[in-house]
Design an enzyme around this catalytic site. Sequence first.
Site, PDB file in Angstrom:
ATOM      1  N   ILE A 133      -2.745  23.988  49.729  1.00  0.00           N
ATOM      2  CA  ILE A 133      -3.440  23.580  50.961  1.00  0.00           C
ATOM      3  C   ILE A 133      -2.901  24.385  52.136  1.00  0.00           C
ATOM      4  O   ILE A 133      -1.687  24.487  52.330  1.00  0.00           O
ATOM      5  CB  ILE A 133      -3.290  22.055  51.175  1.00  0.00           C
ATOM      6  CG1 ILE A 133      -4.071  21.322  50.070  1.00  0.00           C
ATOM      7  CG2 ILE A 133      -3.793  21.647  52.552  1.00  0.00           C
ATOM      8  CD1 ILE A 133      -3.937  19.815  50.096  1.00  0.00           C
ATOM      9  N   HIS A 188     -15.197  23.771  45.371  1.00  0.00           N
ATOM     10  CA  HIS A 188     -14.544  22.564  44.851  1.00  0.00           C
ATOM     11  C   HIS A 188     -15.375  21.998  43.694  1.00  0.00           C
ATOM     12  O   HIS A 188     -16.605  21.875  43.820  1.00  0.00           O
ATOM     13  CB  HIS A 188     -14.391  21.511  45.962  1.00  0.00           C
ATOM     14  CG  HIS A 188     -13.659  20.301  45.480  1.00  0.00           C
ATOM     15  ND1 HIS A 188     -12.281  20.290  45.321  1.00  0.00           N
ATOM     16  CD2 HIS A 188     -14.104  19.090  45.054  1.00  0.00           C
ATOM     17  CE1 HIS A 188     -11.920  19.106  44.831  1.00  0.00           C
ATOM     18  NE2 HIS A 188     -13.004  18.371  44.666  1.00  0.00           N
TER      19      HIS A 188
HETATM   20  C1  GAR Z   1     -12.419  25.937  39.593  1.00  0.00           C
HETATM   21  O1  GAR Z   1     -13.064  24.909  38.894  1.00  0.00           O
HETATM   22  C2  GAR Z   1     -12.368  25.623  41.073  1.00  0.00           C
HETATM   23  O2  GAR Z   1     -13.520  24.968  41.543  1.00  0.00           O
HETATM   24  C3  GAR Z   1     -11.186  24.697  41.126  1.00  0.00           C
HETATM   25  O3  GAR Z   1     -10.262  25.221  40.197  1.00  0.00           O
HETATM   26  C4  GAR Z   1     -10.943  25.986  39.214  1.00  0.00           C
HETATM   27  C5  GAR Z   1     -10.392  27.400  39.229  1.00  0.00           C
HETATM   28  O4  GAR Z   1     -10.918  28.176  38.209  1.00  0.00           O
HETATM   29  N1  GAR Z   1     -10.657  24.627  42.447  1.00  0.00           N
HETATM   30  C6  GAR Z   1     -10.105  23.532  42.957  1.00  0.00           C
HETATM   31  O5  GAR Z   1      -9.934  22.523  42.326  1.00  0.00           O
HETATM   32  C7  GAR Z   1      -9.662  23.652  44.406  1.00  0.00           C
HETATM   33  N2  GAR Z   1      -9.462  22.355  44.981  1.00  0.00           N
HETATM   34  P1  GAR Z   1     -10.900  29.771  38.256  1.00  0.00           P
HETATM   35  O6  GAR Z   1      -9.469  30.226  38.590  1.00  0.00           O
HETATM   36  O7  GAR Z   1     -11.271  30.168  36.859  1.00  0.00           O
HETATM   37  O8  GAR Z   1     -11.881  30.243  39.284  1.00  0.00           O
END
Ligand code: GAR
Length: 200
Positions: free
Chosen positions: A94, A111
């Site tokens: 954050i 998100h």
């Molecule tokens: C994704 O699902 C994204 O939306 C989430 O983490 C994952 C990352 O995947 N983000 C959050 O939860 C932020 N609060 P990635 O590294 O494969 O893009």
Amino acid sequence: MKTQIAVLVSGGGTNLQALMDAQSRGELVSGEIKLVVSNNPGAYALERAKKAGIESCVISKKQLGSQQAFEEALAAKLEEKGIRLIVLAGFMSILSVGFTSKYPKRIINVHPSLIPSFCGEGFYGLRVHEAALRKGVKVTGATIHFVNEIPDGGEIIDQKAVEVLPGDTPESLQRRVMEQAEWILLPRAVEHVAALIQNS
Ligand code: GAR
């Protein structure tokens, strides 16, 4: 001039991949991914950036010792590269109000739920899908929003609903939300905001 974009990552980087693929396909034209910053030296996203020939670096709070030092180093790097749009793509930290207030409507986050459900502090990555399954919701989704001082509280840019199916695990639900929502919505939103900045 194209809007110079930095993508901030922490892990696998599939959303970063979706952005880089959109750029290769000519669907991201108003902006250019100039820099990838990871707060985690082990993030696979760094490999993806390297393969795509995009400059990347690690800025680690752990190594720098404090959130303030981390954000100062990040701001200096963004300034050096002329970044005008910051995309949080699976960035699991954050940012303080001191940082976010410097970039009003210039930071976008993806998100993995339909905000205001399953969001805010403590809701990130698989935890979001675990919470959705625990609650028993039949529909979840993803949200693209501007980042302000409230975690997951900034203005919503776009959202898409995704069905929860019987027998879903957090992993299967995460995958469906990514495929059906995140990887489609994020590049589209980034192009939209990059165009607004380019024309401002
Ligand atoms: C994704 O699902 C994204 O939306 C989430 O983490 C994952 C990352 O995947 N983000 C959050 O939860 C932020 N609060 P990635 O590294 O494969 O893009």
